[in-house]
Scaffold this active site. Structure first.
Site, PDB file in Angstrom:
ATOM      1  N   GLU A 286      49.618 -90.597 -41.010  1.00 21.38           N
ATOM      2  CA  GLU A 286      49.794 -89.440 -41.888  1.00 21.38           C
ATOM      3  C   GLU A 286      50.251 -88.206 -41.094  1.00 21.38           C
ATOM      4  O   GLU A 286      50.948 -87.346 -41.614  1.00 21.38           O
ATOM      5  CB  GLU A 286      48.477 -89.154 -42.620  1.00 21.38           C
ATOM      6  CG  GLU A 286      48.630 -88.236 -43.807  1.00 21.38           C
ATOM      7  CD  GLU A 286      47.391 -88.207 -44.698  1.00 21.38           C
ATOM      8  OE1 GLU A 286      46.853 -89.280 -45.042  1.00 21.38           O
ATOM      9  OE2 GLU A 286      46.953 -87.110 -45.038  1.00 21.38           O
ATOM     10  N   HIS A 315      42.932-114.657 -32.952  1.00 19.99           N
ATOM     11  CA  HIS A 315      43.111-116.005 -33.495  1.00 19.99           C
ATOM     12  C   HIS A 315      43.823-115.946 -34.845  1.00 19.99           C
ATOM     13  O   HIS A 315      43.724-116.870 -35.642  1.00 19.99           O
ATOM     14  CB  HIS A 315      41.746-116.681 -33.618  1.00 19.99           C
ATOM     15  CG  HIS A 315      41.030-116.736 -32.305  1.00 19.99           C
ATOM     16  ND1 HIS A 315      41.169-117.770 -31.403  1.00 19.99           N
ATOM     17  CD2 HIS A 315      40.216-115.833 -31.708  1.00 19.99           C
ATOM     18  CE1 HIS A 315      40.439-117.524 -30.325  1.00 19.99           C
ATOM     19  NE2 HIS A 315      39.856-116.348 -30.482  1.00 19.99           N
ATOM     20  N   LYS A 429      49.842 -87.736 -54.955  1.00 21.17           N
ATOM     21  CA  LYS A 429      48.743 -87.097 -55.706  1.00 21.17           C
ATOM     22  C   LYS A 429      49.283 -86.428 -56.966  1.00 21.17           C
ATOM     23  O   LYS A 429      48.702 -86.527 -58.044  1.00 21.17           O
ATOM     24  CB  LYS A 429      48.065 -86.028 -54.846  1.00 21.17           C
ATOM     25  CG  LYS A 429      47.173 -86.564 -53.763  1.00 21.17           C
ATOM     26  CD  LYS A 429      46.409 -85.398 -53.146  1.00 21.17           C
ATOM     27  CE  LYS A 429      45.553 -85.840 -51.985  1.00 21.17           C
ATOM     28  NZ  LYS A 429      44.741 -84.775 -51.442  1.00 21.17           N
TER      29      LYS A 429
HETATM   30  O1  PA5 Z   1      44.186 -86.229 -44.324  1.00 22.63           O
HETATM   31  C1  PA5 Z   1      44.448 -85.768 -45.423  1.00 22.63           C
HETATM   32  O2  PA5 Z   1      44.784 -84.586 -45.554  1.00 22.63           O
HETATM   33  C2  PA5 Z   1      44.330 -86.609 -46.674  1.00 22.63           C
HETATM   34  O3  PA5 Z   1      44.144 -87.943 -46.384  1.00 22.63           O
HETATM   35  C3  PA5 Z   1      43.174 -86.112 -47.522  1.00 22.63           C
HETATM   36  O4  PA5 Z   1      41.999 -86.171 -46.761  1.00 22.63           O
HETATM   37  C4  PA5 Z   1      42.990 -86.938 -48.784  1.00 22.63           C
HETATM   38  O5  PA5 Z   1      44.181 -86.994 -49.508  1.00 22.63           O
HETATM   39  C5  PA5 Z   1      41.895 -86.331 -49.655  1.00 22.63           C
HETATM   40  O6  PA5 Z   1      42.165 -84.994 -49.892  1.00 22.63           O
HETATM   41  P1  PA5 Z   1      41.061 -83.981 -50.335  1.00 22.63           P
HETATM   42  O7  PA5 Z   1      40.026 -83.920 -49.288  1.00 22.63           O
HETATM   43  O8  PA5 Z   1      41.779 -82.682 -50.503  1.00 22.63           O
HETATM   44  O9  PA5 Z   1      40.487 -84.485 -51.630  1.00 22.63           O
END
Ligand code: PA5
Length: 462
Positions: A286, A315, A429
């Site tokens: 990410e 394995h 989202k």
């Molecule tokens: O790392 C990130 O920013 C995302 O993976 C968020 O943690 C995830 O989408 C959840 O978002 P939020 O904490 O705003 O609900």
């Protein structure tokens, strides 16, 4: 007590497809420049291990919850970066079968990390809802998955405990101190809240109340975890750039990406560390997978992290790793010491099938398996490095978190992208919000529905 990084297996002598030390050294000035820019920017996730306000707020709340509610179960509701840290911590540090045998006086912990109706429904059926505490975690306060989880658990717990007031006490909501829907609801309804500091994205938030509260309530040694992280953090400032392990890790991986090895396999040889690889995979993917660079140029850059666990995947996937395409870099995660020593008994000591195991331990076998993978990869010129944690305790897990976060930030600098945003995740989202009829997203919902309709031109069934 330390985390060691062994990069030896990443370098060849020029006779295979691995980097040579000369190539790596020639690229160091580029990495040092990225590091200087990064350290000068003082990103918010730096220094979290040494900030005691998160530990303090979590300790106060955890003590209150334990004393007043004595919960049998803690449910952590969040997704992505708001769930993976807690899951990694639990698998690494909580008792192995904590969902049936938690630490004495502590709740069992569940982190569903999904909106799968079978999964959530079964969890609701399984839990003693009048003896649950729920920690809702959402930095943005607007993630639809977490909102839906919150609603279903609030409804069920309110029914189980018989009043809104009693139900509210069973919730702790970890969110932004000022922004988002959860902040608003908490302020209006009087839920207890904990803080996700502004500027710290989900995947960099495990050392804040996001990771600390569930860990504290489950009875883990959070103080040591923060000390481990703070130790690595201090080291980033003290060490000469050429001796910065996180920088070397980042540089080697970026150079390999540029040489056609964009797949990065994270391979812990420890069952308890397996979810550290899940946490890493989100952090690496990410943060580093981006369409545009910092100058707005379209680059579509990024590594593909792969999670494996040894010896299981030795394995399972190693055939591909040893003989398949040479497009991967391997990080083996090794424990210097396991908590237990387990001997192999010798009931058939005269049998040639088993005699070599007489007097040996599973600890030796685990290391032989790990070295087996390392050797098999190295002998065919595949790049391998090893991260060694002296042991899998809270201190070393804290070190690991900070080390990987630093490496990720440096890799972002080397790739000339922003490792701290996630527009691709936000796009998904928004689409989910639109499809679920959230106000303000009507136009987007229409666009998506027409594009989905066009997809029925070629469908097959059997
Ligand atoms: O790392 C990130 O920013 C995302 O993976 C968020 O943690 C995830 O989408 C959840 O978002 P939020 O904490 O705003 O609900």
């Amino acid at each position: 007590m330390a985390l060691h990084l062994d990069l030896t297996g990443l370098f060849g002598d020029g006779s295979d497809n691995r980097l040579t030390r000369d190539e790596f050294d020639a690229a160091l000035p580029r990495a040092i420049a990225a590091r200087e820019t990064h350290l000068a920017a003082k990103p918010e996730w730096r220094g979290l291990g040494a900030r005691d306000e998160f530990l303090a707020e979590c300790q106060v709340r955890a003590a209150q919850v334990l004393e007043e509610q004595q919960p049998e179960a803690l449910v952590v509701l969040g997704i992505g970066g708001s769930a993976l840290g807690a899951q990694a911590l639990l698998s690494a540090l909580a008792p192995l079968y904590q969902q049936s045998e938690p630490a004495p006086g502590r709740p069992r912990v569940f982190v569903p990390d999904s909106v799968d109706p079978d999964w959530i429904g079964a969890l609701l059926d399984h839990l003693p809802l009048d003896r649950c505490h729920v920690n809702v975690i959402s930095k943005s306060g607007g993630t639809i998955a977490t909102s839906a989880e919150f609603l279903v658990f609030y409804h069920a717990i309110r029914d189980a405990v018989g009043s809104e007031e009693e139900a509210r006490k069973r919730f702790t909501i970890t969110t932004d101190p000022e922004k988002g829907h959860f902040r608003k609801i908490c302020d209006e309804q009087g839920f207890t809240t904990l803080t996700v500091p502004p500027g710290v994205g989900g995947r960099f938030s495990v050392l804040t109340s996001v990771g600390i509260f569930p860990a504290e309530l489950a009875g883990m040694d959070v103080q040591s975890m923060l000390e481990g992280a703070a130790r690595v953090d201090r080291k980033l400032d003290e060490v000469e750039p050429a001796a910065d392990a996180a920088l070397a890790y980042a540089l080697a991986h970026v150079l390999y990406m540029e040489r056609g090895k964009p797949i990065h396999v994270h391979f812990p040889y420890s069952q308890r560390a397996r979810l550290l690889a899940d946490w890493y995979a989100q952090l690496w993917a990410e943060s580093l997978g981006k369409a545009e660079d910092l100058d707005g140029q379209v680059v579509h850059v990024g590594p593909t992290p792969v999670r494996a666990v040894g010896p299981t995947d030795q394995h399972s996937q190693c055939q591909l790793y040893v003989e398949g395409p040479d497009d991967k870099v391997y990080t083996l995660l090794k424990l210097g010491k396991f908590e237990r020593e387990l001997s192999v008994p010798t009931p058939f000591v005269d049998s040639p099938a088993f005699s070599h195991l007489a007097g040996k331990t599973f600890n030796e076998l685990m290391e032989a398996e790990r070295q087996g993978t390392e050797v098999a990869l190295l002998e065919v010129g595949r790049p391998v490095c090893t991260i060694e944690l002296c042991k899998l305790d809270a201190f070393h897990v804290g070190q690991y978190f900070l080390f990987m976060e630093a490496a990720t930030a440096y890799a972002g600098g080397l790739l000339h992208i922003d490792p701290f945003d996630q527009p691709g995740v936000e796009a998904g989202k928004v689409a989910a919000l639109a499809l679920m009829g959230a106000p303000g997203y009507e136009k987007r919902a229409q666009e998506i529905r027409s594009s989905l309709a066009a997809r029925t031109l070629f469908t097959l069934s059997c």
